[in-house]
Scaffold this motif. Structure first.
Motif, PDB file in Angstrom:
ATOM      1  N   LEU A   1      56.456  61.789  75.448  1.00 26.98           N
ATOM      2  CA  LEU A   1      57.725  62.518  75.438  1.00 26.98           C
ATOM      3  C   LEU A   1      58.917  61.559  75.478  1.00 26.98           C
ATOM      4  CD1 LEU A   1      56.899  65.483  77.855  1.00 26.98           C
ATOM      5  CD2 LEU A   1      57.162  65.578  75.370  1.00 26.98           C
ATOM      6  N   ALA A   2      58.761  60.443  76.207  1.00 29.53           N
ATOM      7  CA  ALA A   2      59.835  59.441  76.229  1.00 29.53           C
ATOM      8  C   ALA A   2      60.051  58.859  74.836  1.00 29.53           C
ATOM      9  CB  ALA A   2      59.496  58.333  77.227  1.00 29.53           C
ATOM     10  N   LEU A   3      58.960  58.586  74.121  1.00 31.49           N
ATOM     11  CA  LEU A   3      59.084  58.093  72.739  1.00 31.49           C
ATOM     12  C   LEU A   3      59.747  59.146  71.857  1.00 31.49           C
ATOM     13  CD1 LEU A   3      55.608  56.376  72.181  1.00 31.49           C
ATOM     14  CD2 LEU A   3      57.813  55.252  72.518  1.00 31.49           C
ATOM     15  N   LEU A   4      59.398  60.425  72.091  1.00 34.49           N
ATOM     16  CA  LEU A   4      59.947  61.508  71.274  1.00 34.49           C
ATOM     17  C   LEU A   4      61.438  61.694  71.516  1.00 34.49           C
ATOM     18  CD1 LEU A   4      59.251  63.812  69.300  1.00 34.49           C
ATOM     19  CD2 LEU A   4      58.812  65.256  71.279  1.00 34.49           C
ATOM     20  N   ILE A   5      61.866  61.550  72.770  1.00 35.36           N
ATOM     21  CA  ILE A   5      63.263  61.788  73.118  1.00 35.36           C
ATOM     22  C   ILE A   5      64.147  60.616  72.714  1.00 35.36           C
ATOM     23  CG2 ILE A   5      64.871  62.129  75.046  1.00 35.36           C
ATOM     24  CD1 ILE A   5      62.572  63.619  76.476  1.00 35.36           C
TER      25      ILE A   5
END
Length: 623
Positions: A559-563
């Motif tokens: 999710l950190a990569l996605l955000i």
């Protein structure tokens, strides 16, 4: 002890059937096609255009696998690439006999070859990214200073209009770099102007200065206004690019912001770089003019006697219209255009919002021309077309304009889009350009497929050799995981890229980890003396917490990569996060369902096939 209720088996079976249905379209490939779409707003994509295309192809004895109409135009499926190229040339000559005045875009395209029954349930293949399909990549630089300059020029004009309306004298209003300078001969006028501008220009801050002995007000945009103007310019340019690229027939273009002032444009399947650059570099402006309704003037113009003060155009529906050359307003005075409905008749209309100067001009023009027609034109490459020509019913003030006139909801949306995104909000230039050939894309697909295949095969061989029947069950659950992942990506119409293939391979490796935890937990229970049924039940229940914890921590990283990521990183993160969710379901629910079907109904189960269970040796030596 190890039996699922019927509804759980039904859920697993339904999930597998849906997974198969939405994965299938990816195996049928694509078929060559040609797309014909109108460039001009006066031309429509309708059944008449569809009939024209099919008639031209039949007349030239070109076989096709069907033609249909969609939002972008008419698309024709063709049996092979040779026929596709011939059809493109024939349709180009038929629809654009004059290359310098093209009316339609005739573009090569690729369409899914899935059967109609799959398409009917919206089972479509994943889109392939630039690195897998080939195409063109552009990096565009947006001139943010140019956007500010454009807004300052409009603001200077608004201030000039405001002071004239309030009868405030000044010594000149000019733009000096990134500021507006207002000169005065008397300080009183400066104070009056500052008081008037506090409400009229909330986005600007004004400072009192003395320039060449004259009192002056120097206005600059506030930092938050500068940021908002620049962000709006980039977003408006992205909207404009989306509108233009639809004409190329690209299945899934990638148009996204990269940094504060750059836009990445990727056009998979487009090999004609010159055509793409021409579409991206188009500039269009909006103009509002009065219609020349002089009796007999239109008939004389149709006979070739066009007055020197007017021009002959064609409006929507194909009717000729004579428009005066004098421009009343330009698109620079248009702040927004949105589709809507008339409050009284509930007919589809377009609502326009003008700036202060545009509102004043429009009020004066409509007051003086009640009962006459006003034409709204889109000027592009020196050629103009009339989008709409409504009749002025009454004076229109306040800067809120409503355009109506026998239009459908779709037409209202189209007109609003043309008015809103007909021109770029800020200049752009191409600073990077790359072309990826289709052969390289095919090679990337082959390598990615083989990497995933061999990785899956290696995992399957190890699991079956080490865990026997439970290894087979783990491999079947892993297959279901891959099935679910591809089906979800297809259902979401995601764009698959090389990083996405890498994420799929990684998802397989991580998914098998859950089955290893379950199998080892079952082995541990057997070593501790539990019966096979009790070991299976305890193994799944006690391994679940560990599986959930490990997958949640990995999901947080995804999710950190996605955000915070962009481009390929986001593509990797999307597949990675979806793979984690499908792996939990397949490793825990699907594999448990298979185990329950194989072993759950045996009342006297003495052993299970889970490989060698190593038990600690007992010490039999005597003291």
């Amino acid at each position: 002890m190890n039996r699922y209720p019927l509804w759980k088996y039904i859920v697993v079976a339904v999930a597998l059937v849906i997974g198969v249905l939405y994965t299938l379209p990816n195996f049928f490939g694509e078929t060559p096609a040609v797309q014909v779409s109108p460039i001009r707003a006066t031309l429509k994509s309708d059944n008449k255009l569809l009939e024209q295309v099919t008639s031209i192809l039949n007349k030239n004895n070109l076989p096709s696998d069907g033609a249909f109409l969609d939002t972008n135009g008419v698309k024709v499926r063709l049996p092979d690439t040779d026929t596709q190229l011939k059809a493109r040339d024939i349709l180009e000559h038929a629809f654009n006999p004059n290359p310098d005045n093209s009316q339609y875009v005739v573009a090569l395209n690729l369409l899914s070859a899935s059967p109609k029954w799959l398409t009917a349930i919206h089972a479509l293949p994943m889109y392939l990214g630039l690195d897998l399909r080939g195409g063109v990549h552009f990096l565009l630089q947006v001139d943010l200073q140019g956007a500010l300059t454009k807004r300052l020029d409009a603001t200077a004009a608004d201030i000039r209009t405001l002071l004239r309306d309030k009868n405030i004298r000044h010594g000149g209003i000019n733009r000096d770099n990134q500021r507006v300078v207002i000169r005065f001969r008397e300080n009183d006028y400066r104070d009056q102007t500052r008081a008037a501008l506090m409400d009229a220009q909330p986005d600007m801050s004004f400072a009192e200065q003395t320039l060449s002995g004259d009192a002056a007000l120097v206005g600059t945009f506030k930092p938050e206004a500068v940021k908002r103007i620049q962000e709006y310019a980039v977003k408006q340019n992205i909207t404009t690019l989306h509108n233009r690229i639809n004409e190329l027939g690209v299945a899934e273009p990638i148009i996204q912001q990269s940094g504060p002032d750059r836009i990445v444009v990727q056009l998979p399947g487009v090999q004609d770089t010159a055509k793409a650059k021409d579409i991206l570099g188009r500039t269009a402006t909006l103009e509002i003019r009065m219609v020349d309704d002089t009796p007999g003037a239109l008939d004389a113009a149709l006979a070739g006697q066009i007055p020197g003060t007017a021009e002959l155009y064609t409006e929507r529906g194909g009717n000729p219209i004579l428009v005066k050359k004098m421009v009343v307003l330009t698109g620079e005075r248009l702040n927004d255009a949105q589709p809507g409905f008339d409050n009284q008749t509930q007919e589809p209309v377009v609502h326009l919002t003008l700036d202060s100067a545009g509102a004043r001009i429009f009020r004066d023009v409509t007051r003086e021309n009640v009962g006459k027609r006003m034409a709204i034109l889109l000027i592009e490459k020196g050629k103009g077309e009339v989008i709409t020509a409504p009749v002025i019913r009454s004076e229109i003030g306040g800067g809120k304009v409503q355009i109506s006139g026998r239009m459908s909801t779709v037409e209202a949306n189209e007109i609003a889009l043309l008015l809103r995104a007909g021109s770029l909000a800020a200049p752009m230039e191409i600073i990077e350009e790359r072309t990826v050939g289709p052969s390289l894309g095919a090679e990337n697909i082959s390598r990615g497929f083989h990497a995933t295949l061999w990785g899956f095969a290696a995992i399957a061989v190890f699991m079956i050799a080490y865990y026997r029947m439970f290894g087979v069950i783990s491999v079947l659950a892993l297959s279901a995981n891959l099935l679910f992942l591809v089906a979800i990506l297809s259902l979401l119409q995601a764009t698959l890229t090389l990083p996405g293939i890498a994420a799929i391979a990684l998802a397989l490796g991580m998914a098998i980890d859950a089955n290893v935890l379950i199998n080892e937990r079952i082995r541990e229970e057997l070593r501790n003396g539990s019966t096979p049924q009790a070991a299976i039940s305890a193994g799944y229940e006690r391994a679940f917490d560990t599986i959930l914890d490990s997958n949640i921590t990995t999901l947080i990283a995804g999710l950190a990569l996605l955000i915070f990521g962009s481009g390929p990183v986001r593509g990797f993160a999307v597949v990675h996060c979806l793979g984690i969710l499908t792996s939990i379901f397949s490793a825990v629910v699907v594999s448990r369902a298979l185990v329950n079907l194989i072993y759950g109904r045996r009342k006297r189960l003495t052993q299970i096939s889970i490989g060698q269970v190593w038990k600690p040796e007992t010490d039999t030596s005597k003291a």
